[in-house]
Design a protein around this motif. Structure first.
Motif, short mmCIF file in Angstrom:
data_model
loop_
_atom_site.label_atom_id
_atom_site.label_comp_id
_atom_site.label_asym_id
_atom_site.label_seq_id
_atom_site.Cartn_x
_atom_site.Cartn_y
_atom_site.Cartn_z
N PRO A 7 31.64 42.05 45.28
CA PRO A 7 32.81 42.51 44.53
C PRO A 7 32.92 41.77 43.19
CG PRO A 7 33.49 40.97 46.22
CD PRO A 7 32.01 41.16 46.37
N HIS A 8 33.52 42.43 42.20
CA HIS A 8 33.65 41.82 40.88
C HIS A 8 35.08 41.38 40.59
CE1 HIS A 8 29.55 42.90 40.07
NE2 HIS A 8 29.81 44.15 40.44
N VAL A 9 36.04 41.97 41.27
CA VAL A 9 37.44 41.58 41.12
C VAL A 9 38.07 41.47 42.50
CG1 VAL A 9 37.83 42.59 38.84
CG2 VAL A 9 38.12 43.99 40.85
N GLU A 10 39.19 40.77 42.56
CA GLU A 10 39.96 40.68 43.79
C GLU A 10 41.43 40.68 43.41
OE1 GLU A 10 39.32 37.04 45.90
OE2 GLU A 10 39.98 35.81 44.23
N VAL A 11 42.29 40.89 44.40
CA VAL A 11 43.73 40.84 44.14
C VAL A 11 44.29 39.59 44.80
CG1 VAL A 11 44.12 43.28 43.79
CG2 VAL A 11 44.17 42.38 46.09
N ARG A 12 45.18 38.94 44.08
CA ARG A 12 45.86 37.75 44.60
C ARG A 12 47.36 37.99 44.53
NH1 ARG A 12 42.43 32.78 41.99
NH2 ARG A 12 40.55 33.16 43.21
N SER A 13 48.04 37.50 45.55
CA SER A 13 49.49 37.69 45.59
C SER A 13 50.18 36.65 44.73
CB SER A 13 50.00 37.57 47.03
OG SER A 13 49.52 38.62 47.79
N ARG A 14 51.23 37.12 44.06
CA ARG A 14 52.06 36.20 43.27
C ARG A 14 53.51 36.62 43.43
NH1 ARG A 14 51.57 34.28 37.03
NH2 ARG A 14 53.17 32.70 37.23
N ARG A 15 54.36 35.66 43.64
CA ARG A 15 55.78 35.94 43.85
C ARG A 15 56.46 36.06 42.49
NH1 ARG A 15 58.82 36.89 48.20
NH2 ARG A 15 60.96 36.14 48.08
N MET A 16 57.03 37.23 42.23
CA MET A 16 57.71 37.48 40.97
C MET A 16 59.06 38.14 41.26
SD MET A 16 55.68 36.67 38.33
CE MET A 16 56.34 37.64 37.02
N GLY A 17 60.13 37.45 41.00
CA GLY A 17 61.46 38.02 41.12
C GLY A 17 61.81 38.52 42.50
N GLY A 18 61.43 37.80 43.53
CA GLY A 18 61.79 38.17 44.89
C GLY A 18 60.83 39.12 45.57
N SER A 19 59.80 39.54 44.90
CA SER A 19 58.82 40.42 45.54
C SER A 19 57.41 39.89 45.27
CB SER A 19 58.95 41.85 45.02
OG SER A 19 58.67 41.89 43.65
N ASN A 20 56.52 40.23 46.17
CA ASN A 20 55.13 39.82 46.01
C ASN A 20 54.37 40.90 45.25
OD1 ASN A 20 55.32 37.37 47.33
ND2 ASN A 20 55.01 38.31 49.33
N ILE A 21 53.66 40.49 44.23
CA ILE A 21 52.88 41.41 43.41
C ILE A 21 51.41 41.08 43.59
CG2 ILE A 21 52.38 42.13 41.06
CD1 ILE A 21 55.22 41.41 40.31
N GLN A 22 50.60 42.12 43.75
CA GLN A 22 49.15 41.94 43.85
C GLN A 22 48.59 41.98 42.42
OE1 GLN A 22 47.38 41.63 46.77
NE2 GLN A 22 49.30 41.63 47.90
N ILE A 23 47.99 40.87 42.01
CA ILE A 23 47.46 40.76 40.64
C ILE A 23 45.93 40.77 40.69
CG2 ILE A 23 47.36 39.32 38.59
CD1 ILE A 23 50.07 38.19 39.45
N PRO A 24 45.28 41.70 39.99
CA PRO A 24 43.81 41.70 39.97
C PRO A 24 43.27 40.56 39.11
CG PRO A 24 44.66 43.51 38.66
CD PRO A 24 45.84 42.84 39.29
N VAL A 25 42.30 39.85 39.66
CA VAL A 25 41.71 38.69 38.99
C VAL A 25 40.19 38.80 39.10
CG1 VAL A 25 41.57 36.17 39.00
CG2 VAL A 25 43.69 37.28 39.63
N SER A 26 39.48 38.52 38.04
CA SER A 26 38.02 38.51 38.12
C SER A 26 37.57 37.26 38.88
CB SER A 26 37.40 38.55 36.72
OG SER A 26 37.79 37.40 36.00
N ILE A 27 36.43 37.37 39.52
CA ILE A 27 35.94 36.31 40.39
C ILE A 27 34.78 35.60 39.71
CG2 ILE A 27 35.17 35.80 42.73
CD1 ILE A 27 35.96 38.57 43.54
N SER A 28 34.64 34.30 39.97
CA SER A 28 33.50 33.56 39.43
C SER A 28 32.23 33.99 40.17
CB SER A 28 33.72 32.06 39.59
OG SER A 28 33.68 31.70 40.95
N ASN A 29 31.08 33.71 39.57
CA ASN A 29 29.81 34.13 40.15
C ASN A 29 29.58 33.51 41.53
OD1 ASN A 29 29.07 35.76 38.03
ND2 ASN A 29 28.07 34.11 36.92
N ASN A 30 29.96 32.25 41.67
CA ASN A 30 29.79 31.58 42.95
C ASN A 30 30.63 32.24 44.04
OD1 ASN A 30 28.60 29.58 44.47
ND2 ASN A 30 30.14 28.05 43.98
N SER A 31 31.86 32.58 43.71
CA SER A 31 32.74 33.23 44.68
C SER A 31 32.30 34.64 44.99
CB SER A 31 34.17 33.26 44.14
OG SER A 31 34.66 31.96 43.99
N LYS A 32 31.72 35.33 44.02
CA LYS A 32 31.21 36.68 44.27
C LYS A 32 30.14 36.67 45.35
CE LYS A 32 31.63 38.47 39.57
NZ LYS A 32 30.89 38.97 38.41
#
Length: 158
Positions: free
Chosen positions: A73-98
């Protein structure tokens, strides 16, 4: 800085193919510290791929590397708490993590297959990944679809 950068881990190349990527994959395949068993499973899977492939110019190790590349995979989603709700934010991954995520996907999807031995499960999952089908490729595409669906939140990066 809050986080300390980790040292890059050096893997000893495996005895048969002299490739450190194989050792890294075997470490993901290993259970309860039984590395010899994990190496045997991997080598038997490579032999099985040699038997499966017909009129394919590539070696079994190259087929495994291409299958791993198709699952990466080249991207992943990470949860972040914003204003009382969790938002899935797409983040690119480092080569090692890929590479790590691709290996984990291959191993988990192979173990959930309905074959007799783990070597057969792994061989058929690698073959399916090489062909661009199979459970691991579907999971990778699912990760990419989730990131595409949440592209609107990409400006909330960490």
């Amino acid at each position: 800085m809050r986080k300390i950068k980790r040292k890059k881990k050096n893997y000893i190349p495996d005895p048969k193919f002299n490739d450190s990527l194989v050792t890294r994959f075997v470490n993901h395949l290993m259970k309860n510290g039984k590395k010899g068993v994990a190496f045997r499973i991997f080598y038997n899977a490579i032999k099985k791929i040699d038997l499966i492939k017909n009129k394919e110019e590539k070696s079994a190790l190259e087929i495994w590397k291409d299958g791993l590349k198709n699952v990466t995979p080249h991207v992943e989603v990470r949860s972040r708490r914003m204003g009382g709700s969790n938002i899935q934010i797409p983040v690119s991954i480092s080569n090692n993590s890929k590479i790590t995520k691709a290996m984990k996907l291959l191993v988990t999807c192979a173990s959930s297959r309905n074959e007799k031995t783990m070597a057969n499960k792994l061989a058929f999952e690698i073959w399916d990944a090489f062909k661009g089908q199979g459970e691991a490729v579907k999971r990778k595409e699912n990760i990419h679809k989730m990131a595409e669906a949440n592209k609107a939140f990409s400006h909330f990066r960490f």
